[in-house]
Design an enzyme around this catalytic site. Structure first.
Site, PDB file in Angstrom:
ATOM      1  CG  HIS A  26      -2.004   1.027   0.972  1.00  0.00           C
ATOM      2  ND1 HIS A  26      -1.984   2.321   1.544  1.00  0.00           N
ATOM      3  CD2 HIS A  26      -3.210   0.845   0.492  1.00  0.00           C
ATOM      4  CE1 HIS A  26      -3.061   2.694   1.206  1.00  0.00           C
ATOM      5  NE2 HIS A  26      -3.972   2.000   0.538  1.00  0.00           N
ATOM      6  CD  GLU A  66      -8.992  -3.958  -3.476  1.00  0.00           C
ATOM      7  OE1 GLU A  66      -9.911  -4.132  -3.169  1.00  0.00           O
ATOM      8  OE2 GLU A  66      -8.748  -2.801  -4.260  1.00  0.00           O
TER       9      GLU A  66
HETATM   10  N1  COA Z   1       4.001  -7.375  -4.816  1.00  0.00           N
HETATM   11  C1  COA Z   1       5.204  -7.566  -4.777  1.00  0.00           C
HETATM   12  N2  COA Z   1       6.264  -6.426  -4.848  1.00  0.00           N
HETATM   13  C2  COA Z   1       5.514  -5.338  -4.448  1.00  0.00           C
HETATM   14  C3  COA Z   1       4.243  -5.315  -4.209  1.00  0.00           C
HETATM   15  C4  COA Z   1       3.391  -6.410  -4.248  1.00  0.00           C
HETATM   16  N3  COA Z   1       2.030  -6.365  -4.308  1.00  0.00           N
HETATM   17  N4  COA Z   1       3.724  -3.963  -3.822  1.00  0.00           N
HETATM   18  C5  COA Z   1       4.916  -3.397  -3.866  1.00  0.00           C
HETATM   19  N5  COA Z   1       5.904  -4.176  -4.232  1.00  0.00           N
HETATM   20  C6  COA Z   1       7.237  -3.716  -4.183  1.00  0.00           C
HETATM   21  C7  COA Z   1       7.590  -2.957  -5.658  1.00  0.00           C
HETATM   22  O1  COA Z   1       7.985  -3.924  -6.531  1.00  0.00           O
HETATM   23  C8  COA Z   1       8.723  -2.181  -5.169  1.00  0.00           C
HETATM   24  O2  COA Z   1      10.102  -2.717  -5.090  1.00  0.00           O
HETATM   25  P1  COA Z   1      11.049  -2.303  -5.648  1.00  0.00           P
HETATM   26  O3  COA Z   1      11.768  -0.894  -5.245  1.00  0.00           O
HETATM   27  O4  COA Z   1      12.234  -3.310  -5.176  1.00  0.00           O
HETATM   28  O5  COA Z   1      10.989  -2.050  -7.247  1.00  0.00           O
HETATM   29  C9  COA Z   1       8.295  -1.686  -3.853  1.00  0.00           C
HETATM   30  O6  COA Z   1       7.578  -2.845  -3.353  1.00  0.00           O
HETATM   31  C10 COA Z   1       7.480  -0.237  -3.675  1.00  0.00           C
HETATM   32  O7  COA Z   1       6.493  -0.539  -4.531  1.00  0.00           O
HETATM   33  P2  COA Z   1       5.915   0.856  -5.478  1.00  0.00           P
HETATM   34  O8  COA Z   1       5.236   0.392  -6.690  1.00  0.00           O
HETATM   35  O9  COA Z   1       6.850   1.742  -5.316  1.00  0.00           O
HETATM   36  O10 COA Z   1       4.779   1.111  -4.156  1.00  0.00           O
HETATM   37  P3  COA Z   1       3.460   1.927  -4.484  1.00  0.00           P
HETATM   38  O11 COA Z   1       3.366   2.696  -3.194  1.00  0.00           O
HETATM   39  O12 COA Z   1       3.642   2.959  -5.783  1.00  0.00           O
HETATM   40  O13 COA Z   1       2.385   1.008  -4.819  1.00  0.00           O
HETATM   41  C11 COA Z   1       0.724  -0.348  -4.583  1.00  0.00           C
HETATM   42  C12 COA Z   1       1.303   0.442  -3.869  1.00  0.00           C
HETATM   43  C13 COA Z   1      -0.703  -0.707  -3.872  1.00  0.00           C
HETATM   44  C14 COA Z   1       0.332  -0.017  -6.129  1.00  0.00           C
HETATM   45  C15 COA Z   1       1.394  -1.627  -4.675  1.00  0.00           C
HETATM   46  O14 COA Z   1       1.758  -2.128  -3.267  1.00  0.00           O
HETATM   47  C16 COA Z   1       0.729  -2.936  -5.565  1.00  0.00           C
HETATM   48  O15 COA Z   1       1.077  -2.774  -6.870  1.00  0.00           O
HETATM   49  N6  COA Z   1      -0.196  -3.693  -4.824  1.00  0.00           N
HETATM   50  C17 COA Z   1      -0.504  -4.798  -5.703  1.00  0.00           C
HETATM   51  C18 COA Z   1      -1.912  -4.456  -6.226  1.00  0.00           C
HETATM   52  C19 COA Z   1      -3.001  -4.235  -5.077  1.00  0.00           C
HETATM   53  O16 COA Z   1      -3.049  -5.181  -4.193  1.00  0.00           O
HETATM   54  N7  COA Z   1      -3.653  -3.169  -5.358  1.00  0.00           N
HETATM   55  C20 COA Z   1      -4.681  -2.914  -4.349  1.00  0.00           C
HETATM   56  C21 COA Z   1      -4.245  -1.728  -3.488  1.00  0.00           C
HETATM   57  S1  COA Z   1      -5.312  -1.603  -2.157  1.00  0.00           S
END
Ligand code: COA
Length: 385
Positions: A268, A322
Site C-alpha cells: 500500500h 483487497e
Molecule cells: N507484490 C510484489 N512487490 C510489491 C508489491 C506487491 N504486491 N507491492 C509493492 N511491491 C514492491 C515493488 O515492486 C517495489 O519494489 P522495488 O522498489 O524493489 O522495485 C516496492 O515494493 C515499492 O513499490 P511501489 O510500486 O513503489 O509502491 P507504490 O506505493 O507505488 O504502490 C501499490 C502501492 C498498492 C500499487 C502496490 O503495493 C501494488 O501494486 N500492490 C498490488 C496491487 C494491489 O493489491 N492493489 C490494491 C491496492 S489497495
C-alpha cells in the site's frame, strides 16, 4: 492487448514519485494513519464503526457530519429509497452494451448516461440532494447490467431495504438472506472512504474545475478500475484459484515473484503497517467463507508476507483491503467481476462527500510538471525530415 514500445527518440524520464507524500487537499472526512495502521472517518476509528454502524449511518456521517439519530436515519433512508429507481432510458442504454462488457465499464457508461438523460437534475453545482440521488442509483445500474447480460430483466428496488439488501435484491431478484446482506453491509462501511486515494483525488480534480457531480464520479469510477487501486480483488480470486491447493502455494508465489509480478492484495502507498480493514475482513472471511477457501487464503497470505519480507526487505509490505475482500464478497454470492463494482457502490459516498467538500472550499487543482525535454528545436519542412 497492445504493448507500447518507446521510440528511439524518447527521452528517459526520472523515476516517477507518483505524488508520494504530497498533500493535495485539506479534508475533515477521513484519514489514513499509515504508520499506525489506522483509518478514521470524521473522528471515528474504523473499528468503532465496523459491525456496529450501518452503511446508511456511515453515509450520513460522511455526507452530513454526524451519526444520525433514529429520526434522522429514518428520513435519510426514505430519501435514499426514493432515489433508487433508474430512469428507463438509462436501462435502455445498458441494454445496448455487449453481454461480455466489464461491469465497471457498464457502471461508467450507466452513470454517464444518467448525467446526460437527467441533465437538468445533475447539471447544477453539486449538492447533498444530488449526492444522495446518484449514490442511491449505483446499485441499480450494476444490477440492471448484471441481469441484462444473463438475459434477465432488471428488477425494481423494493421499499424497506437498506443499501446492501437492495443491491442483492436487484441483482438476484429474491429476498436476500441475512448471512449475505449483513457482511455486505459491513464491507460497504469499511470501503466508504479512504483519504486522498487515486479515485477520490480524480473526483476532486474534476469538481475543482466546476464540472458536475456525475462527471466527477464517472472519472472516479475510471480511476478505481485499475488493479493498482480497486481492480485487485478479482485478481486475488484468480490467484487463489490458480494456486488451487496448499501444496502449490510456495511454488506459485515464488514463480510469480521471479517473473517480477506483483502479488495482488499486498502493499500500500500509505499503510506501513497492516491495513485495519484487512484485519476486519479476515475475521469476517473466517466466519462467512467456505472453510477450505479460507484455509487456502490464510496459507497464501502467510507465505506471501514471508516471501515479500525476504525479497523486499525494508519495503514493509502488508496485506491490504483487497486480499480478504475477495473471500468476503465471494461468500456474499457475488462473482469475481462484481467485486470492484461493489467497492464503487460503497465509495460513491466517499467520492461525493469529497466533491461537496471541494465545492464548498474550491480552488482549481492544477499542479505543475517538471519539464525534462529540449526547448530549442528548429522546424524543418516535412520534405527534409
Ligand atoms: N507484490 C510484489 N512487490 C510489491 C508489491 C506487491 N504486491 N507491492 C509493492 N511491491 C514492491 C515493488 O515492486 C517495489 O519494489 P522495488 O522498489 O524493489 O522495485 C516496492 O515494493 C515499492 O513499490 P511501489 O510500486 O513503489 O509502491 P507504490 O506505493 O507505488 O504502490 C501499490 C502501492 C498498492 C500499487 C502496490 O503495493 C501494488 O501494486 N500492490 C498490488 C496491487 C494491489 O493489491 N492493489 C490494491 C491496492 S489497495
Amino acid at each position: 492487448m497492445s504493448t507500447a514500445t518507446a521510440s528511439p527518440n524518447e527521452i528517459t524520464l526520472p523515476k516517477p514519485e507518483g505524488l508520494e507524500g504530497v498533500v493535495a487537499a485539506s479534508t475533515a472526512l477521513s484519514h489514513v494513519f499509515g504508520e499506525e495502521g489506522r483509518l478514521v472517518y470524521r473522528g471515528y476509528d474504523i473499528h468503532e464503526l465496523a459491525g456496529k454502524a450501518s452503511f446508511e449511518e456511515v453515509a450520513h456521517l460522511l455526507w452530513i457530519g454526524h451519526l444520525p439519530t433514529k429520526a434522522e436515519l429514518a428520513a435519510f433512508q426514505s430519501k435514499l429509497e426514493a432515489n433508487r429507481e433508474l430512469p428507463p432510458a438509462v436501462i435502455d442504454v445498458l441494454r445496448l452494451l455487449p453481454d461480455d462488457a466489464a461491469p465497471m465499464d457498464a457502471l461508467r457508461t450507466g452513470l454517464s448516461a444518467l448525467g446526460a438523460i437527467d441533465s437538468e437534475h445533475f447539471d447544477e453545482t453539486p449538492d447533498l440532494d444530488e449526492a444522495i440521488a446518484v449514490a442511491a442509483r449505483f446499485p441499480g445500474i450494476l444490477a440492471a447490467f448484471f441481469r441484462l447480460r444473463s438475459g434477465e430483466q432488471p428488477v425494481k428496488p423494493k421499499a424497506g431495504h437498506n443499501t446492501a439488501q437492495s443491491y442483492l435484491y436487484q441483482l438476484f431478484g429474491k429476498e436476500p438472506e441475512a448471512r449475505h446482506w449483513k457482511p455486505l453491509d459491513t464491507y460497504l462501511v469499511l470501503l466508504a472512504d479512504h483519504g486522498m486515494n487515486a479515485s477520490t483525488f480524480t473526483a476532486r480534480v474534476i469538481a475543482s474545475t466546476q464540472s458536475d457531480l456525475i462527471s466527477a464520479l464517472t472519472g472516479a469510477v475510471g480511476a478505481l478500475k485499475g488493479p493498482l487501486h480497486g481492480g485487485a480483488p478479482s485478481k486475488v480470486l484468480d490467484m487463489l484459484h490458480a494456486i488451487g491447493d496448499a501444496d502449490n502455494v510456495e511454488k506459485w508465489l515464488s514463480n510469480a515473484l521471479d517473473n517480477g509480478e506483483r502479488l495482488m492484495g499486498f502493499g500500500h502507498r500509505v499503510y506501513k503497517a497492516e491495513d485495519p480493514r484487512a484485519e476486519i475482513l479476515r475475521e469476517m472471511a473466517e466466519t462467512a467463507s467456505d472453510p477450505a477457501f479460507f484455509k487456502l487464503s490464510k496459507l497464501t497470505e502467510d507465505k506471501a508476507l514471508q516471501m515479500l519480507n525476504e525479497r523486499k526487505p525494508g519495503r514493509r509490505l502488508y496485506t491490504n483491503v483487497e486480499f480478504y475482500s475477495a473471500a468476503v464478497l465471494a461468500a456474499v454470492g457475488l462473482p469475481g467481476d462484481m467485486f470492484t463494482p461493489t467497492f464503487a457502490v460503497s465509495r460513491s459516498v466517499g467520492w461525493s462527500a469529497h466533491v461537496l467538500e471541494q465545492v464548498r472550499n474550491n480552488r482549481l487543482i492544477r499542479p505543475q510538471s517538471q519539464f525534462v525535454g529540449p526547448t530549442d528545436k528548429k522546424f524543418s519542412a516535412i520534405e527534409s525530415r
